[in-house]
Design an enzyme around this catalytic site. Structure first.
Site, PDB file in Angstrom:
ATOM      1  N   VAL A  96       0.847  -1.194   0.000  1.00 23.05           N
ATOM      2  CA  VAL A  96       0.000   0.000   0.000  1.00 23.05           C
ATOM      3  C   VAL A  96       0.886   1.249   0.000  1.00 23.05           C
ATOM      4  O   VAL A  96       1.770   1.403   0.846  1.00 23.05           O
ATOM      5  CB  VAL A  96      -0.943   0.028   1.223  1.00 23.05           C
ATOM      6  CG1 VAL A  96      -1.820   1.273   1.179  1.00 23.05           C
ATOM      7  CG2 VAL A  96      -1.787  -1.236   1.276  1.00 23.05           C
ATOM      8  N   LYS A  97       0.624   2.107  -0.992  1.00 22.73           N
ATOM      9  CA  LYS A  97       1.413   3.327  -1.127  1.00 22.73           C
ATOM     10  C   LYS A  97       0.646   4.480  -0.474  1.00 22.73           C
ATOM     11  O   LYS A  97      -0.544   4.688  -0.762  1.00 22.73           O
ATOM     12  CB  LYS A  97       1.581   3.602  -2.621  1.00 22.73           C
ATOM     13  CG  LYS A  97       2.862   4.255  -3.026  1.00 22.73           C
ATOM     14  CD  LYS A  97       2.930   4.247  -4.549  1.00 22.73           C
ATOM     15  CE  LYS A  97       4.109   4.939  -5.088  1.00 22.73           C
ATOM     16  NZ  LYS A  97       4.051   5.038  -6.553  1.00 22.73           N
ATOM     17  N   ILE A  98       1.337   5.226   0.380  1.00 24.42           N
ATOM     18  CA  ILE A  98       0.727   6.372   1.069  1.00 24.42           C
ATOM     19  C   ILE A  98       1.668   7.560   0.930  1.00 24.42           C
ATOM     20  O   ILE A  98       2.871   7.426   1.187  1.00 24.42           O
ATOM     21  CB  ILE A  98       0.487   6.051   2.571  1.00 24.42           C
ATOM     22  CG1 ILE A  98      -0.441   4.836   2.718  1.00 24.42           C
ATOM     23  CG2 ILE A  98      -0.093   7.264   3.307  1.00 24.42           C
ATOM     24  CD1 ILE A  98      -0.711   4.423   4.159  1.00 24.42           C
TER      25      ILE A  98
END
Ligand code: G3P
Length: 219
Positions: A82-84
């Site tokens: 998951v990219k944040i």
């Protein structure tokens, strides 16, 4: 060095995955927006095409909504990361997700302090943006070098993923400073595999072999 491909285009991912050199994929809302309306199908396909890590970015804005969306994204496939984007208000969310064992890639990193802060939270990948930092007169390669130093000096487990790579020279430079991972746009990958002297050399070998007038090499 691990090599990721920086696109959401399934045809290009398939083409480069077939070479055997691709260890993972990074996507973002910009690259995904070029692939039409069915983003879920596109992302699921990508996770099937490539066995390695596939970064998928949250698009929610409020921290609690980011947290919930991160959990949903993580459940899409076993190879999802998951990219944040980096933001102070997301730090508690990032800490919580990392603590829960969700693989995270913190993106839009432009300073050594940002690297240290998210590395301390135990994220899997940290993505300094080389090209975009250079666009405003900064030292993108210096940032990657500093990032590598920080994680080694303080014995942190995060991997440094060099992003916003625009040229083969950028790739060479991040390799030289020891970046753990590079994510490459397909155009840079395509440019990297062509060398005029290799082409010229093959042409010369072909000419010399044909001048012998033999059909088979081993008989
Ligand atoms: O991985 C992030 C990258 O896609 C950003 O690249 O060229 O838009 O700065 P660029």
């Amino acid at each position: 060095m691990k090599i990721f491909i920086d696109t959401a285009n399934r045809d290009l991912i398939k083409e480069w995955a077939a070479t055997g050199i691709i260890d993972g994929v990074t996507t973002n809302p910009s690259t995904l927006s070029k692939e039409g309306q069915n983003s879920k199908e596109v992302l699921l396909d990508i996770c099937r095409i490539v066995k390695g890590d596939v970064s998928i970015e949250v698009v929610e804005k409020e921290p609690e909504a980011v947290y919930k969306q991160a959990l949903e994204i993580a459940q899409l496939a076993s190879n999802v990361v998951v990219k944040i984007p980096f933001a102070k208000e997301y730090l508690p969310v990032i800490a919580r997700l990392a603590h829960e064992g969700i693989k995270l890639n913190i993106t839009l990193i432009f300073s050594p302090v940002q690297v240290l802060l998210v590395a301390k939270l135990g994220v899997t990948y940290i993505s300094p943006f080389i090209g975009r930092l250079e666009d405003v007169g900064g030292d993108g390669i210096g940032l990657v070098s500093d990032a590598m130093h920080i994680v080694h000096e303080y014995d942190l487990s995060s991997k440094i993923l060099a992003a916003s790579i625009r040229t083969v020279d950028h790739w060479n430079a991040v390799m030289a400073v020891g970046a753990d991972v590079v994510t490459l746009p397909p155009a840079v990958l395509a440019e990297s595999v062509v060398h005029p002297l290799t082409l010229k050399g093959i042409e010369k070998f072909d000419q010399d072999w044909l001048s012998l007038g033999k059909k088979n090499l081993l008989s």
